[in-house]
Design a protein around this motif. Structure first.
Motif, short mmCIF file in Angstrom:
data_model
loop_
_atom_site.label_atom_id
_atom_site.label_comp_id
_atom_site.label_asym_id
_atom_site.label_seq_id
_atom_site.Cartn_x
_atom_site.Cartn_y
_atom_site.Cartn_z
N SER A 135 -6.86 -2.63 0.20
CA SER A 135 -7.16 -1.19 0.08
C SER A 135 -6.42 -0.52 -1.08
O SER A 135 -6.20 0.70 -1.07
CB SER A 135 -6.83 -0.45 1.40
N HIS A 194 -14.85 4.12 -5.06
CA HIS A 194 -13.53 4.73 -5.21
C HIS A 194 -13.29 5.33 -6.60
O HIS A 194 -12.19 5.81 -6.88
CB HIS A 194 -12.44 3.70 -4.91
N SER A 234 -9.23 -6.06 -0.57
CA SER A 234 -8.84 -6.44 0.79
C SER A 234 -7.58 -5.72 1.24
O SER A 234 -7.35 -5.52 2.43
CB SER A 234 -8.63 -7.96 0.89
N GLU A 281 -7.80 2.68 -2.97
CA GLU A 281 -7.69 4.03 -2.41
C GLU A 281 -6.60 4.84 -3.11
O GLU A 281 -6.67 6.07 -3.16
CB GLU A 281 -7.39 3.95 -0.91
N TYR A 303 0.82 -1.21 0.00
CA TYR A 303 0.00 0.00 0.00
C TYR A 303 0.87 1.27 0.00
O TYR A 303 0.69 2.15 -0.86
CB TYR A 303 -0.95 0.00 1.19
#
Length: 344
Positions: free
Chosen positions: A225, A294, A223, A228, A202
């Motif tokens: 992220s 998103h 799962s 984002e 991430y």
């Protein structure tokens, strides 16, 4: 004397009830066989619940409790790479693995793991396995090691990227987090690749250390992220494969009654279709949610990019085909299918 005999006499109705009770199958404790099942999924994995726990429920129900499964998560009894040997030797009655864990035993394992840029849709991989005979070829190889092989499901591995790929130049400029055979393929195709553990992915995407990554497909990306910080989900898949496999000790299977053997095999065959379809359903929901929540867009690779990636991928395909006569046969079968579909 007569009064004593009366006391000793038991009413005929009670005698009949007692005899019937003893003779009744319901009153006799049935034999129960217990299998230890070592998974390659941690208990927190969705597949541990959706695949393995479902399998336990179905098998125990179909055998009316005569066969019971004792589940162990990844690493509880053996390392993932040791599970095939443990099942082959009968130390474990059952397990789940990825085909790559049996590379040294099954010459078709590389093809089963998913050749890059071969299938473009999940139904094609399912057709290859079940209609064209690839699953039977895998079972025949596994049988030489006293293992009954059954693919759990087929599903895609797909990338997310921070900027859309609209040309070959866009692809070759990418810095991609990848792993295993896919990393080797992407590097040879012209992208810059690196491996990073999941915990670092991430922030790496967020800060631009990498431009793209794959972690399963939509469910995996959600799962973690990723959506984002990455707004493009790439299709078609990098590969589509039977990445999860259920293996059973043939010795343990043969020890069951014919009725229960048939029940187990039937559940396994049903599992393939049930889980493949369920996984696709869950994938679509995950991607739909990413688009709504998103602002994610689907980035379909241009045809010329797909063609060049397929050409690069075929070099890795040919290497797998050299592993055995069986692998060469399977690879030719795959190429014929893809040619018929207009992909080659």
């Amino acid at each position: 004397m007569k009064s004593m005999l009366k006391k000793l006499l038991v009413p005929a109705s009670l005698v009949a009830f007692a005899v019937a009770t003893v003779a009744s199958p319901l009153a006799v404790a049935q034999d129960v066989t217990k299998w230890r099942v070592q998974s390659h999924w941690p208990s927190a994995s969705s597949s541990y619940k959706d695949s393995l726990e479902r399998l336990k429920r179905e098998i125990e129900s179909r055998t009316e409790g005569r066969l019971q499964l004792q589940l162990f998560e990844a690493g509880a009894l053996f390392k993932d790479t040791e599970t095939f040997n443990a099942v082959s030797r009968g130390i474990l009655q059952m397990g789940t693995i990825s085909p790559g864990y049996a590379q040294d035993k099954i010459s078709l394992a590389g093809i089963a793991s998913g050749l890059p840029f071969a299938f473009r849709n999940v139904w094609e991989a399912a057709y290859f396995h079940k209609h064209m005979g690839f699953e039977e070829m895998l079972r025949e190889e596994a049988a030489k090691h006293n293992v009954y092989w059954s693919t759990d499901k087929v599903y895609p591995t797909e990338m997310v990227v921070k900027k859309p790929i609209n040309s070959w130049e866009d692809f070759t400029k990418l810095k991609i987090r990848s792993s295993g055979a896919l990393q080797k393929f992407l590097s040879e195709a012209g992208a810059s690749t690196t491996f990073l553990p999941g915990s670092e992915l991430y922030p790496a995407l967020d800060t631009g250390v990498v431009d793209a990554a794959h972690w399963g497909a939509a469910q995996g990306a959600a799962s973690m992220s990723f959506y984002e910080v990455t707004k493009y989900h790439v299709k078609p898949a990098l590969n589509i494969a039977g990445t999860d496999v259920i293996i059973i000790s043939q010795k343990a299977l043969d020890a069951l009654s014919e009725q229960d053997q048939e029940a187990v095999k039937q559940v396994l065959d049903e599992q393939f279709w049930y889980r493949t379809n369920e996984y696709l359903y869950q994938e679509q929901i995950a991607l739909s949610n990413a688009i709504k929540e998103h602002g994610v867009e689907v980035n379909t690779l241009p045809e010329d990019v797909q063609k060049r990636l397929t050409e690069a991928a075929q070099k890795t395909w040919d290497a797998e085909g050299k592993r055995s006569d069986n692998a060469a046969k399977a690879l030719q079968m795959l190429k014929t299918m893809l040619g018929d579909l207009g992909y080659l």
